[in-house]
Enzyme design. Structure first.
Site, PDB file in Angstrom:
ATOM      1  N   THR A  12       0.818  -1.218   0.000  1.00  0.00           N
ATOM      2  CA  THR A  12       0.000   0.000   0.000  1.00  0.00           C
ATOM      3  C   THR A  12       0.848   1.263   0.000  1.00  0.00           C
ATOM      4  OG1 THR A  12      -1.797  -1.151   1.064  1.00  0.00           O
ATOM      5  CG2 THR A  12      -1.800   1.217   1.305  1.00  0.00           C
ATOM      6  N   SER A  59       1.242  -7.686  -0.773  1.00  0.00           N
ATOM      7  CA  SER A  59       1.998  -8.652   0.044  1.00  0.00           C
ATOM      8  C   SER A  59       1.260  -9.976   0.232  1.00  0.00           C
ATOM      9  CB  SER A  59       2.397  -8.052   1.393  1.00  0.00           C
ATOM     10  OG  SER A  59       1.303  -7.984   2.263  1.00  0.00           O
ATOM     11  N   THR A  92       1.454  -4.434   4.204  1.00  0.00           N
ATOM     12  CA  THR A  92       1.301  -4.682   5.640  1.00  0.00           C
ATOM     13  C   THR A  92       0.642  -6.030   5.961  1.00  0.00           C
ATOM     14  OG1 THR A  92      -0.820  -3.518   5.710  1.00  0.00           O
ATOM     15  CG2 THR A  92       1.159  -2.211   6.162  1.00  0.00           C
ATOM     16  N   ASP A  93      -0.051  -6.621   4.969  1.00  0.00           N
ATOM     17  CA  ASP A  93      -0.824  -7.835   5.285  1.00  0.00           C
ATOM     18  C   ASP A  93       0.045  -9.014   5.723  1.00  0.00           C
ATOM     19  OD1 ASP A  93      -3.097  -6.435   4.708  1.00  0.00           O
ATOM     20  OD2 ASP A  93      -3.418  -7.319   2.732  1.00  0.00           O
TER      21      ASP A  93
HETATM   22  N1  ASP Z   1      -2.955  -5.378   0.713  1.00  0.00           N
HETATM   23  C1  ASP Z   1      -1.830  -4.525   1.045  1.00  0.00           C
HETATM   24  C2  ASP Z   1      -0.571  -5.384   1.057  1.00  0.00           C
HETATM   25  O1  ASP Z   1      -0.354  -6.099   1.979  1.00  0.00           O
HETATM   26  C3  ASP Z   1      -2.060  -3.905   2.367  1.00  0.00           C
HETATM   27  C4  ASP Z   1      -1.016  -2.924   2.795  1.00  0.00           C
HETATM   28  O2  ASP Z   1       0.103  -2.856   2.309  1.00  0.00           O
HETATM   29  O3  ASP Z   1      -1.319  -2.153   3.745  1.00  0.00           O
HETATM   30  O4  ASP Z   1       0.181  -5.330   0.121  1.00  0.00           O
END
Ligand code: ASP
Length: 329
Positions: A12, A59, A92-93
Site C-alpha cells: 500500500t 503482500s 502490511t498484510d
Molecule cells: N494489501 C496490502 C498489502 O499487503 C495492504 C497494505 O500494504 O497495507 O500489500
C-alpha cells in the site's frame, strides 16, 4: 553518513487509488520506490540512499521464493562494509511474516527495518512518506543494530518476533498487544525502551544460502466439532509439519488428539499454537506434549510458528529438538 539500501516490494505504501478519500479501495504495488523517495528526498540528508525495486506486489502474493531471494540479497548486501543498514518496503498484510523470517535468517547485526503504509500514496494524509522517512532514520541509527529485524510504522518500533497487524484499516495497527513496542520514532530520533530477549539474526543458527525450497508446513484452525478432515488433507498434500491454531492454551478435542497422534506416528511434526492471539502455549499444559510428541509454540502466533517450524525442519524432525528451538527463537 550511513549507507542505506532500500529494497522495495510494493504494498500500500506504493498503492494508487481512484479518489484521494479512498483508504481501503486501491491497487497495491504501483508507484516505484524512486518516486516514493522523491517525496522525502529533501529530508534525507541523514544517509546515502540507494534503492532496488525487487518486486511490485500486494503482500498477499509474497512467496517463499521471494523470501529466499530477499534474505540472500540482504545477507550479501550486509556483508559489504559500505552498507550500514537495510530498509524493506512491504505490504502490511504479511509484513509480520516476512519480518520474522528475516529475523531468523539474516546473519548480521546491522539494522534491517520493514516499513509500509496503511493509506495508499494518493490518499489525503497518506502515512507512507513519514513511515519511510522514519524507517530510514531507524536503519541509519546505531541504536537499531543488534536488535533483530524491526518493523517501523506509525511512529513506533516493534520487534519482528512479537509484532502483528491488529486492525484491518487503521494506521495504528502494528502492535505486540501484550509484550509492547520496543520504542518510538519522534522528530527524526529513535527512542528504545526494551530489547528482544529471544535469539535472532547474527546469533541465529539458520542458514538459507543453499536452500532452494522450504519444507511444507500447513496451519489448521481449531473449532468446535472438527472431524480432522483438513489435517488429513494437509498430510496428503505432503506437509512435514502442521501448526494447529488451537483453542485456548493450544487445546484440542479428544478426537483431534487422536487425529494428531495418528499423523505424529507417520512422522509429521505437530506444533500447538493458539487462535487466542495473546499468551503462552505452555508445554504439557492443556495437552500432554510428552505423551503425544507434540511441540508447544510458546507465544508465537500460528503464522509465525509456521515459519519457525519450516526452518526447524531444515535441521531436525525430532519434537524435543524442535521444542528447544521454539524456546530459543
Ligand atoms: N494489501 C496490502 C498489502 O499487503 C495492504 C497494505 O500494504 O497495507 O500489500
Amino acid at each position: 553518513m550511513k549507507n542505506i539500501v532500500i529494497l522495495a516490494t510494493g504494498g500500500t505504501i506504493a498503492a494508487v487509488s481512484q479518489s484521494v478519500a479512498a483508504t481501503t479501495a486501491y491497487q497495491s504495488g504501483i508507484v516505484p520506490i524512486a518516486e516514493l523517495l522523491n517525496e522525502i528526498r529533501p529530508l534525507t540528508n541523514l544517509a546515502n540512499i540507494t534503492s532496488e525495486q525487487v518486486a511490485q506486489i500486494d503482500s498477499a502474493d509474497m512467496s517463499h521464493e521471494l523470501w529466499l531471494f530477499l534474505a540472500n540479497r540482504i545477507n550479501s548486501l550486509l556483508q559489504q562494509p559500505d552498507v550500514d543498514g537495510i530498509v524493506l518496503t512491504h505490504g502490511t498484510d504479511t509484513m509480520e511474516e516476512t519480518a520474522y523470517f528475516l529475523n531468523l535468517v539474516v546473519n548480521s547485526d546491522k539494522p534491517v527495518v520493514l516499513v509500509g503504509a496503511m493509506r495508499p500514496s494518493t490518499a489525503i494524509s497518506s502515512d507512507g512518506p513519514m513511515n519511510l522517512y522514519n524507517a530510514i532514520v531507524l536503519a541509519a541509527s546505531d541504536a537499531a543494530s543488534g536488535k533483530g529485524v524491526l518493523v517501523a510504522l506509525n511512529d513506533t518500533v516493534n520487534s519482528s518476533r512479537d509484532v502483528t497487524k491488529t486492525n484491518t484499516a487503521l494506521q495504528d495497527t502494528f502492535k505486540a498487544p501484550e509484550l509492547g513496542y520496543l520504542g518510538y520514532l519522534i522528530d527524526g530520533q529513535p527512542h528504545f525502551y526494551r530489547l528482544p530477549a529471544r535469539k535472532h539474526t547474527y546469533l541465529s543458527e539458520f542458514r538459507i544460502d543453499e536452500l532452494a525450497i522450504l519444507p511444507k508446513v500447513h496451519i489448521i484452525y481449531g473449532y468446535v466439532d472438527d472431524g480432522g478432515a483438513l489435517v488429513r488433507a494437509a498430510v496428503k498434500d505432503g506437509a512435514q509439519g502442521i501448526v494447529y491454531a488451537g483453542l485456548g492454551n493450544g487445546n484440542m478435542s479428544q478426537h483431534m488428539q487422536k487425529v494428531f497422534n495418528e499423523i505424529r506416528q507417520q512422522g509429521v511434526v505437530v506444533v500447538r499454537s493458539t487462535r487466542v492471539g495473546n499468551g503462552v502455549v505452555t508445554k504439557n499444559g492443556a495437552v500432554d506434549d510428552d505423551e503425544y510428541g507434540f511441540v508447544a509454540a510458546d507465544t508465537l502466533s500460528p503464522q509465525k510458528a509456521r515459519i519457525l517450524l519450516m526452518l526447524a525442519l531444515t535441521k531436525t524432525r525430532q519434537p524435543d529438538e524442535i521444542q528447544k528451538i521454539f524456546e530459543t527463537y
